[in-house]
Design a protein around this motif. Structure first.
Motif, PDB file in Angstrom:
ATOM      1  N   VAL A 204       0.828  -1.211   0.000  1.00  0.00           N
ATOM      2  CA  VAL A 204       0.000   0.000   0.000  1.00  0.00           C
ATOM      3  C   VAL A 204       0.859   1.258   0.000  1.00  0.00           C
ATOM      4  CG1 VAL A 204      -1.724   1.289   1.311  1.00  0.00           C
ATOM      5  CG2 VAL A 204      -1.882  -1.200   1.150  1.00  0.00           C
ATOM      6  N   ARG A 205       1.957   1.228   0.733  1.00  0.00           N
ATOM      7  CA  ARG A 205       2.802   2.429   0.809  1.00  0.00           C
ATOM      8  C   ARG A 205       3.497   2.702  -0.521  1.00  0.00           C
ATOM      9  NH1 ARG A 205       5.374  -1.692   3.450  1.00  0.00           N
ATOM     10  NH2 ARG A 205       7.454  -2.263   2.689  1.00  0.00           N
ATOM     11  N   GLU A 206       3.602   1.688  -1.394  1.00  0.00           N
ATOM     12  CA  GLU A 206       4.271   1.865  -2.675  1.00  0.00           C
ATOM     13  C   GLU A 206       3.303   1.812  -3.854  1.00  0.00           C
ATOM     14  OE1 GLU A 206       7.145  -1.171  -2.879  1.00  0.00           O
ATOM     15  OE2 GLU A 206       8.336  -0.448  -1.188  1.00  0.00           O
ATOM     16  N   SER A 207       2.041   1.604  -3.618  1.00  0.00           N
ATOM     17  CA  SER A 207       1.091   1.408  -4.717  1.00  0.00           C
ATOM     18  C   SER A 207       0.713   2.726  -5.360  1.00  0.00           C
ATOM     19  CB  SER A 207      -0.173   0.727  -4.193  1.00  0.00           C
ATOM     20  OG  SER A 207      -0.893   1.610  -3.366  1.00  0.00           O
ATOM     21  N   LEU A 208       0.175   2.606  -6.574  1.00  0.00           N
ATOM     22  CA  LEU A 208      -0.324   3.759  -7.321  1.00  0.00           C
ATOM     23  C   LEU A 208      -1.836   3.687  -7.369  1.00  0.00           C
ATOM     24  CD1 LEU A 208       2.236   3.630 -10.288  1.00  0.00           C
ATOM     25  CD2 LEU A 208       2.326   5.121  -8.283  1.00  0.00           C
ATOM     26  N   LEU A 209      -2.434   3.486  -6.202  1.00  0.00           N
ATOM     27  CA  LEU A 209      -3.877   3.267  -6.146  1.00  0.00           C
ATOM     28  C   LEU A 209      -4.638   4.460  -6.725  1.00  0.00           C
ATOM     29  CD1 LEU A 209      -6.249   1.573  -5.268  1.00  0.00           C
ATOM     30  CD2 LEU A 209      -6.100   2.580  -2.993  1.00  0.00           C
ATOM     31  N   ALA A 210      -4.253   5.672  -6.350  1.00  0.00           N
ATOM     32  CA  ALA A 210      -4.966   6.856  -6.843  1.00  0.00           C
ATOM     33  C   ALA A 210      -4.805   6.997  -8.352  1.00  0.00           C
ATOM     34  CB  ALA A 210      -4.443   8.107  -6.137  1.00  0.00           C
ATOM     35  N   GLU A 211      -3.556   6.785  -8.835  1.00  0.00           N
ATOM     36  CA  GLU A 211      -3.324   6.892 -10.269  1.00  0.00           C
ATOM     37  C   GLU A 211      -4.060   5.809 -11.041  1.00  0.00           C
ATOM     38  OE1 GLU A 211      -1.152   7.069  -7.971  1.00  0.00           O
ATOM     39  OE2 GLU A 211       0.014   8.913  -8.175  1.00  0.00           O
ATOM     40  N   GLU A 212      -4.093   4.574 -10.478  1.00  0.00           N
ATOM     41  CA  GLU A 212      -4.817   3.477 -11.139  1.00  0.00           C
ATOM     42  C   GLU A 212      -6.299   3.786 -11.227  1.00  0.00           C
ATOM     43  OE1 GLU A 212      -3.942   0.754 -12.553  1.00  0.00           O
ATOM     44  OE2 GLU A 212      -1.855   0.396 -12.015  1.00  0.00           O
ATOM     45  N   GLU A 213      -6.867   4.303 -10.152  1.00  0.00           N
ATOM     46  CA  GLU A 213      -8.290   4.652 -10.168  1.00  0.00           C
ATOM     47  C   GLU A 213      -8.565   5.757 -11.184  1.00  0.00           C
ATOM     48  OE1 GLU A 213     -10.811   3.287  -8.775  1.00  0.00           O
ATOM     49  OE2 GLU A 213      -9.680   1.791  -7.652  1.00  0.00           O
ATOM     50  N   GLU A 214      -7.676   6.749 -11.242  1.00  0.00           N
ATOM     51  CA  GLU A 214      -7.851   7.828 -12.222  1.00  0.00           C
ATOM     52  C   GLU A 214      -7.779   7.288 -13.646  1.00  0.00           C
ATOM     53  OE1 GLU A 214      -5.666  12.002 -13.604  1.00  0.00           O
ATOM     54  OE2 GLU A 214      -4.993  10.918 -11.808  1.00  0.00           O
ATOM     55  N   GLU A 305      -0.179  11.703 -24.805  1.00  0.00           N
ATOM     56  CA  GLU A 305      -0.986  12.674 -24.070  1.00  0.00           C
ATOM     57  C   GLU A 305      -2.196  12.017 -23.415  1.00  0.00           C
ATOM     58  OE1 GLU A 305      -3.867  16.472 -25.177  1.00  0.00           O
ATOM     59  OE2 GLU A 305      -2.184  15.955 -26.497  1.00  0.00           O
ATOM     60  N   LEU A 306      -2.803  11.031 -24.112  1.00  0.00           N
ATOM     61  CA  LEU A 306      -3.975  10.343 -23.560  1.00  0.00           C
ATOM     62  C   LEU A 306      -3.593   9.243 -22.572  1.00  0.00           C
ATOM     63  CD1 LEU A 306      -6.122  10.044 -26.819  1.00  0.00           C
ATOM     64  CD2 LEU A 306      -6.483  11.623 -24.917  1.00  0.00           C
ATOM     65  N   LEU A 307      -2.347   8.737 -22.670  1.00  0.00           N
ATOM     66  CA  LEU A 307      -1.898   7.640 -21.798  1.00  0.00           C
ATOM     67  C   LEU A 307      -1.404   8.198 -20.459  1.00  0.00           C
ATOM     68  CD1 LEU A 307      -0.113   5.436 -24.469  1.00  0.00           C
ATOM     69  CD2 LEU A 307      -2.159   4.801 -23.176  1.00  0.00           C
ATOM     70  N   THR A 308      -2.218   8.974 -19.821  1.00  0.00           N
ATOM     71  CA  THR A 308      -1.883   9.548 -18.517  1.00  0.00           C
ATOM     72  C   THR A 308      -3.041   9.305 -17.565  1.00  0.00           C
ATOM     73  OG1 THR A 308      -2.770  11.669 -19.288  1.00  0.00           O
ATOM     74  CG2 THR A 308      -0.390  11.353 -19.458  1.00  0.00           C
ATOM     75  N   PRO A 309      -2.745   9.133 -16.255  1.00  0.00           N
ATOM     76  CA  PRO A 309      -1.417   9.119 -15.632  1.00  0.00           C
ATOM     77  C   PRO A 309      -0.661   7.840 -15.967  1.00  0.00           C
ATOM     78  CG  PRO A 309      -3.089   8.558 -14.042  1.00  0.00           C
ATOM     79  CD  PRO A 309      -3.825   8.925 -15.279  1.00  0.00           C
ATOM     80  N   PRO A 310       0.682   7.876 -15.898  1.00  0.00           N
ATOM     81  CA  PRO A 310       1.456   6.659 -16.191  1.00  0.00           C
ATOM     82  C   PRO A 310       1.306   5.615 -15.091  1.00  0.00           C
ATOM     83  CG  PRO A 310       2.900   8.435 -15.470  1.00  0.00           C
ATOM     84  CD  PRO A 310       1.536   9.038 -15.609  1.00  0.00           C
ATOM     85  N   VAL A 311       0.732   4.472 -15.454  1.00  0.00           N
ATOM     86  CA  VAL A 311       0.529   3.369 -14.511  1.00  0.00           C
ATOM     87  C   VAL A 311       0.967   2.076 -15.186  1.00  0.00           C
ATOM     88  CG1 VAL A 311      -1.366   4.496 -13.262  1.00  0.00           C
ATOM     89  CG2 VAL A 311      -1.853   3.141 -15.292  1.00  0.00           C
ATOM     90  N   PRO A 312       1.156   1.008 -14.447  1.00  0.00           N
ATOM     91  CA  PRO A 312       1.581  -0.258 -15.076  1.00  0.00           C
ATOM     92  C   PRO A 312       0.625  -0.749 -16.145  1.00  0.00           C
ATOM     93  CG  PRO A 312       1.913  -0.367 -12.705  1.00  0.00           C
ATOM     94  CD  PRO A 312       1.194   0.922 -12.965  1.00  0.00           C
ATOM     95  N   ASP A 313      -0.668  -0.430 -16.039  1.00  0.00           N
ATOM     96  CA  ASP A 313      -1.633  -0.938 -17.006  1.00  0.00           C
ATOM     97  C   ASP A 313      -1.422  -0.351 -18.395  1.00  0.00           C
ATOM     98  OD1 ASP A 313      -3.821  -2.521 -17.693  1.00  0.00           O
ATOM     99  OD2 ASP A 313      -5.160  -0.800 -17.574  1.00  0.00           O
ATOM    100  N   ASN A 314      -0.859   0.864 -18.514  1.00  0.00           N
ATOM    101  CA  ASN A 314      -0.628   1.449 -19.835  1.00  0.00           C
ATOM    102  C   ASN A 314       0.860   1.547 -20.161  1.00  0.00           C
ATOM    103  OD1 ASN A 314       0.348   3.669 -18.393  1.00  0.00           O
ATOM    104  ND2 ASN A 314      -1.598   4.785 -18.519  1.00  0.00           N
ATOM    105  N   ALA A 315       1.700   0.811 -19.435  1.00  0.00           N
ATOM    106  CA  ALA A 315       3.147   0.879 -19.660  1.00  0.00           C
ATOM    107  C   ALA A 315       3.518   0.360 -21.046  1.00  0.00           C
ATOM    108  CB  ALA A 315       3.882   0.080 -18.579  1.00  0.00           C
ATOM    109  N   ALA A 316       2.911  -0.754 -21.486  1.00  0.00           N
ATOM    110  CA  ALA A 316       3.251  -1.319 -22.799  1.00  0.00           C
ATOM    111  C   ALA A 316       2.894  -0.353 -23.921  1.00  0.00           C
ATOM    112  CB  ALA A 316       2.521  -2.646 -22.986  1.00  0.00           C
ATOM    113  N   ALA A 317       1.745   0.311 -23.805  1.00  0.00           N
ATOM    114  CA  ALA A 317       1.335   1.270 -24.836  1.00  0.00           C
ATOM    115  C   ALA A 317       2.271   2.468 -24.868  1.00  0.00           C
ATOM    116  CB  ALA A 317      -0.107   1.711 -24.588  1.00  0.00           C
ATOM    117  N   ARG A 318       2.671   2.961 -23.687  1.00  0.00           N
ATOM    118  CA  ARG A 318       3.598   4.093 -23.654  1.00  0.00           C
ATOM    119  C   ARG A 318       4.953   3.713 -24.246  1.00  0.00           C
ATOM    120  NH1 ARG A 318       4.954   5.309 -18.732  1.00  0.00           N
ATOM    121  NH2 ARG A 318       3.759   3.730 -17.601  1.00  0.00           N
TER     122      ARG A 318
END
Length: 374
Positions: A204-214, A305-318
């Protein structure tokens, strides 16, 4: 040896001396061994009173000669024009034959290309179907494995609980001396255990929970952002108004090598929904194949520009967007900008050997250009 050759004499030579006109086209003369043999045909089948005209005056002879020369010139001119017309007709016919042959060859080539494209499309569909079947089989096996593991965990837990509850009764029975009082058998039952689902693999202390939800909310909003106000789009079929269907169609055309048609399909998909980043990402790949380098840079930049915020789910596309934009920069000999995009891709996937190799080649090019003396 009687060697003779056939020659043509001007007809006025005969008309000057003969009693009546002759058929010049049929008449002929042969020369050989010092002899000239004339074969003359009358224009009219009649009996001549004499072979030549007698007592003709010099002025009349001159008129006959001039008229004969004029007729020869007119006939020669007509023959030349007739030969020119025949030559043009022959050339026109030859050109039509060559065009017909070229058209047939072109149609044959197009038919061969179409057959190869259809064959490639069929093989691609078969490959996708095989991949889908294998994926379903793997999912079934994984689900079965998870069920077996869950059953094993339940059995272990039930055995543990039964052992802990039975210990006091067993100890009580042992402390009563010789009296063998066995406690009653515990009633069987089941205990339901629910584990809290772990959405993200990191702590939890290292997760990107807010970015993933966004990111998830942004993707959901993008799928709903369909342009239905354009009157031109209302005449399309139901599937042609679906960006996902158009994206799959573009992928098939790209695999078949028809990059321009793939661009057209993706253009329509973007007109319907311009918030889906994968549409720009796929179109950048088509433009790169077509050597439209500036359009490649524009589409890759729009995708990033659309692949934001940068999260693991869109890493391959970026990663793909940075590599394609960097390739276009390098093709335009903008190696500094290209290297920046490749380094950004390496930050996403540091272990990608292909990206590492290409980045190193760009560095060598830049170092080589710096060492060239001015």
């Amino acid at each position: 040896m009687d060697a003779r050759s056939q020659v043509n004499f001007p007809p006025f030579l005969f008309e000057i001396f003969l009693f009546a006109p002759i058929d010049v086209d049929k008449s002929s003369a042969k020369i050989g061994n010092g002899i000239i043999l004339f074969t003359l045909y009358k224009q009219e089948s009649s009996l001549w009173n004499a072979l030549s005209v007698a007592n003709i005056e010099k002025a009349a002879m001159q008129v006959i000669r001039e008229n004969a020369v004029i007729r020869v010139q007119e006939k020669t001119k007509a023959d030349i024009q007739a030969r020119a017309v025949r030559k043009r007709e022959n050339e026109k016919y030859s050109l039509e034959v060559m065009m017909k042959i070229s058209e047939e060859e072109r149609k044959q080539i197009e038919n061969v290309k179409e057959e190869e494209r259809l064959k490639a499309s069929e093989e691609l569909e078969k490959f996708k179907e095989q991949q889908r079947i294998e994926e379903e089989q793997r999912n079934i096996e994984k689900a079965a494995q998870r069920r077996r593991e869950e059953e094993q965990r339940k059995n272990v837990l039930n055995n543990t609980v039964f052992t802990e509850l039975s210990k006091p009764r067993i100890q009580a029975a042992q402390t009563r001396g010789n009296e063998k009082i066995v406690p009653p058998t515990r009633k069987t039952g089941s205990i339901k255990i629910q584990f809290t689902p772990r959405v993200f693999p990191t702590a939890v202390r290292e997760s990107l929970l807010a970015e993933e939800e966004e990111w998830l909310q942004k993707q959901a909003a993008a799928r709903r952002a369909i342009n239905t106000d354009n009157l031109e789009l209302q005449d399309l079929k139901e599937e042609e108004r679906n960006p996902e269907w158009l994206k799959e169609k573009g992928n098939k055309l790209f695999a078949a090598g028809d990059y321009l048609a793939a661009v057209n399909a993706l253009n329509l998909a973007i007109r319907i929904n311009d918030k889906i980043p994968v549409l720009y990402l796929n179109r950048s790949a088509c433009h790169l194949k077509l050597r439209n380098l500036h359009k490649t840079i524009e589409d890759a930049s729009k995708a990033l520009e659309l692949l934001t915020p940068p999260v693991p789910d869109n890493a391959a596309a970026r990663l793909k967007a940075f590599v394609r934009r960097g390739s276009a920069f390098c093709e335009l000999e903008l190696y500094v900008e290209g290297l920046q995009d490749y380094e950004a891709a390496l930050k996403i996937h540091p272990d990608n050997l292909n990206v590492k190799s290409d980045a190193e080649k760009i560095r060598q090019i830049l170092q080589g250009s710096c060492l060239v003396p001015e």
